[in-house]
Design a protein around this motif. Structure first.
Motif, PDB file in Angstrom:
ATOM      1  N   VAL A  29       2.891  -1.396  10.547  1.00  0.00           N
ATOM      2  CA  VAL A  29       2.844  -1.572   8.841  1.00  0.00           C
ATOM      3  C   VAL A  29       1.852  -0.771   8.285  1.00  0.00           C
ATOM      4  CG1 VAL A  29       1.625  -3.867   9.032  1.00  0.00           C
ATOM      5  CG2 VAL A  29       3.250  -3.358   7.402  1.00  0.00           C
ATOM      6  N   VAL A  30       2.078  -0.281   7.151  1.00  0.00           N
ATOM      7  CA  VAL A  30       1.249   0.386   6.271  1.00  0.00           C
ATOM      8  C   VAL A  30       1.469   0.000   4.785  1.00  0.00           C
ATOM      9  CG1 VAL A  30       2.640   2.280   6.221  1.00  0.00           C
ATOM     10  CG2 VAL A  30      -0.102   2.498   5.839  1.00  0.00           C
ATOM     11  N   ASP A  31       0.355  -0.073   3.959  1.00  0.00           N
ATOM     12  CA  ASP A  31       0.770  -0.405   2.552  1.00  0.00           C
ATOM     13  C   ASP A  31       1.028   0.793   2.106  1.00  0.00           C
ATOM     14  OD1 ASP A  31       0.012  -3.105   2.854  1.00  0.00           O
ATOM     15  OD2 ASP A  31      -2.214  -2.890   2.529  1.00  0.00           O
ATOM     16  N   THR A  32       1.796   0.835   0.872  1.00  0.00           N
ATOM     17  CA  THR A  32       1.986   2.011  -0.241  1.00  0.00           C
ATOM     18  C   THR A  32       1.535   1.732  -1.620  1.00  0.00           C
ATOM     19  OG1 THR A  32       4.288   1.047  -0.485  1.00  0.00           O
ATOM     20  CG2 THR A  32       3.973   2.376   1.610  1.00  0.00           C
ATOM     21  N   GLU A  33       1.583   2.684  -2.344  1.00  0.00           N
ATOM     22  CA  GLU A  33       1.436   2.671  -3.649  1.00  0.00           C
ATOM     23  C   GLU A  33       2.214   3.494  -4.327  1.00  0.00           C
ATOM     24  OE1 GLU A  33      -2.527   3.656  -4.412  1.00  0.00           O
ATOM     25  OE2 GLU A  33      -2.220   5.673  -3.926  1.00  0.00           O
ATOM     26  N   THR A  45      -4.624   1.516   5.929  1.00  0.00           N
ATOM     27  CA  THR A  45      -4.312   0.059   6.091  1.00  0.00           C
ATOM     28  C   THR A  45      -3.372  -0.169   7.335  1.00  0.00           C
ATOM     29  OG1 THR A  45      -2.336   0.258   4.821  1.00  0.00           O
ATOM     30  CG2 THR A  45      -4.515  -0.297   3.587  1.00  0.00           C
ATOM     31  N   SER A  65      10.032 -11.169   1.875  1.00  0.00           N
ATOM     32  CA  SER A  65       8.935 -11.644   2.634  1.00  0.00           C
ATOM     33  C   SER A  65       9.205 -11.631   4.080  1.00  0.00           C
ATOM     34  CB  SER A  65       8.266 -12.790   2.207  1.00  0.00           C
ATOM     35  OG  SER A  65       9.106 -13.984   2.575  1.00  0.00           O
ATOM     36  N   TYR A 283      11.539  -0.199   4.539  1.00  0.00           N
ATOM     37  CA  TYR A 283      10.597  -0.332   3.210  1.00  0.00           C
ATOM     38  C   TYR A 283      11.122  -1.340   2.105  1.00  0.00           C
ATOM     39  CZ  TYR A 283       8.804   0.930  -1.321  1.00  0.00           C
ATOM     40  OH  TYR A 283       8.215   1.020  -2.625  1.00  0.00           O
ATOM     41  N   LEU A 287       6.872  -6.032  -1.316  1.00  0.00           N
ATOM     42  CA  LEU A 287       5.574  -6.111  -0.691  1.00  0.00           C
ATOM     43  C   LEU A 287       4.689  -4.617  -0.767  1.00  0.00           C
ATOM     44  CD1 LEU A 287       6.976  -7.698   2.660  1.00  0.00           C
ATOM     45  CD2 LEU A 287       5.614  -8.980   0.495  1.00  0.00           C
ATOM     46  N   ASN A 288       5.339  -3.594  -1.343  1.00  0.00           N
ATOM     47  CA  ASN A 288       4.503  -2.547  -1.039  1.00  0.00           C
ATOM     48  C   ASN A 288       4.169  -2.180   0.405  1.00  0.00           C
ATOM     49  OD1 ASN A 288       4.735  -1.470  -4.000  1.00  0.00           O
ATOM     50  ND2 ASN A 288       3.296  -3.093  -4.484  1.00  0.00           N
ATOM     51  N   LYS A 289       5.097  -2.191   1.315  1.00  0.00           N
ATOM     52  CA  LYS A 289       4.726  -1.948   2.593  1.00  0.00           C
ATOM     53  C   LYS A 289       6.019  -1.124   3.116  1.00  0.00           C
ATOM     54  CE  LYS A 289       2.194  -6.239   3.370  1.00  0.00           C
ATOM     55  NZ  LYS A 289       0.910  -5.414   3.661  1.00  0.00           N
TER      56      LYS A 289
END
Length: 297
Positions: A29-33, A45, A65, A283, A287-289
Motif C-alpha cells: 500500500v502507498v499513500d497518494t495525493e 509511505t 475502508s 485505488y 483513503l487516498n491509497k
C-alpha cells in the motif's frame, strides 16, 4: 493454438494453480495525493500490507475502508480475505477446504462478494457470497471456465477461457453475447459509464520493453466500441482512477494516462529490496491509497 492463446493459458493457470514453489505475492500500500491525471505517489509511505511466502493477490476495494483479496494457504487453497483500514484487521470472508476463490469483488447490488471459484472437479465458474454470511450461490451454471470478470447493470462481463479466449456478457439465462475474442485478463467497468473495458490481444505490436496491446471498451447502451489507446509495453493489468484516467504499472513504476490521449506519464516508483514487479492494483480516492501486488524476490 497461436502464441497469444498459449501465453494466456500459461498466465491463467499460473493464476489459479499457483504454488509456493512458484514464488509468493504480497499486497503493498502507498499513500497518494491529487486526483486523476494529477495523481502522484508518496513513495516514502509504501509498505507491505501482507508479508507471507504464499499467494496474496487480486485486491479490490468494497467500500471506503475495506478491501477484499484472494489469499492461499500453505497447501495452495485460496480463500477470500477482508482487510479493514479502519481497524487494521484481516478476516476470512470465506473458508473453504474443497475449493478456491479468486478475483473477489463487490457486486453492483452490494449484497454479495463475487468470486471465480475453482470447484472440487476443477470447474471454474462465477459464484456469489452473500455479505450476510449465508451460503454461497452459483450464478451462471452454464458458463465456464471463467477466469476474470467485472459488473455492469447487475450482470457479469466475463473472460471465458477457450480457443480463442472470449469476453462475454450474460444478458440472461441462455442469452450470452460475445463482446470480443482474444482478450486479456484485465476486464474493468469504466466508472460512471455503460462501458466494459478490456485488453485486445489480437493485434500485438512488438517493443523492446515487451508487447503492446490495444485497450478497448464496449458500450452496452450504444452498442459500439471505443479505442482507448495502447497498454504500456510489457504490461496488461490496468485499473480506472475515474471515468477518464487509467493506471498501469511496469516493473516497480506506476503510470497514468488519460483515456483520450496516447501517452503514459509516470506518477512514481516503489523501491524495495524484497519485492519486484507491480501487477494488480486497487485505488481508493476516499483513503487516498493505492494497493498493489508485488512478487517476492
Amino acid at each position: 493454438m497461436n502464441r497469444f492463446q498459449s501465453v494466456l493459458l500459461l498466465l491463467f493457470f499460473f493464476e489459479v494453480q499457483i504454488s509456493v514453489a512458484q514464488g509468493g505475492f504480497d499486497l503493498w500500500v502507498v499513500d497518494t495525493e491529487g486526483t486523476g491525471g494529477n495523481l502522484h505517489l508518496l513513495p516514502q509511505t509504501a509498505k507491505p500490507l501482507t508479508d507471507r511466502p504464499e499467494y496474496d493477490n487480486q485486491p479490490s476495494f468494497i467500500n471506503d475502508s475495506e478491501l477484499v483479496f484472494s489469499a492461499a494457504d500453505d497447501k495452495g487453497n485460496s480463500d477470500i480475505i477482508l482487510y479493514s483500514f479502519r481497524t487494521g484487521n484481516f478476516t476470512n470472508f470465506s473458508k473453504t477446504s474443497d475449493r478456491s476463490e479468486f478475483s473477489p469483488a463487490l457486486t453492483d447490488c452490494k449484497q454479495y462478494i463475487s468470486a471465480v471459484v475453482m470447484e472440487p472437479d476443477s470447474t471454474q465458474r462465477l459464484w456469489l457470497y452473500p455479505v450476510s454470511g449465508e451460503p454461497a450461490e452459483l450464478l451462471y451454471d452454464d458458463i465456464a471456465p471463467v477466469g476474470y470478470y467485472d459488473w455492469y447493470d447487475n450482470k457479469a462481463a466475463m473472460f471465458v477461457l477457450g480457443d480463442p479466449n472470449r469476453l462475454v456478457y450474460a444478458w440472461g439465462k441462455g442469452n450470452v453475447e460475445e463482446i470480443a475474442p482474444w482478450v486479456g485478463r484485465a476486464i474493468k467497468r469504466r466508472p460512471k459509464t455503460s462501458e466494459i473495458s478490456f485488453v485486445d490481444m489480437g493485434n500485438q505490436k512488438t517493443d523492446p520493453a515487451g508487447e503492446i496491446n490495444k485497450i478497448s471498451s464496449y458500450d452496452f447502451k450504444k452498442r459500439k466500441y471505443h479505442d482507448l489507446g495502447n497498454t504500456l509495453a510489457g504490461s496488461q493489468d490496468f485499473i480506472w482512477l475515474d471515468k477518464n484516467h487509467l493506471l498501469m504499472a511496469r516493473g516497480n513504476e506506476i503510470f497514468v494516462k488519460k483515456a483520450s490521449e496516447p501517452n503514459w506519464t509516470s506518477i512514481g516508483a516503489i523501491a524495495s529490496d524484497s519485492h519486484h514487479t507491480i501487477s494488480r492494483m486497487a485505488y481508493s480516492q476516499d483513503l487516498n491509497k493505492l494497493v498493489f501486488v508485488m512478487q517476492r524476490n
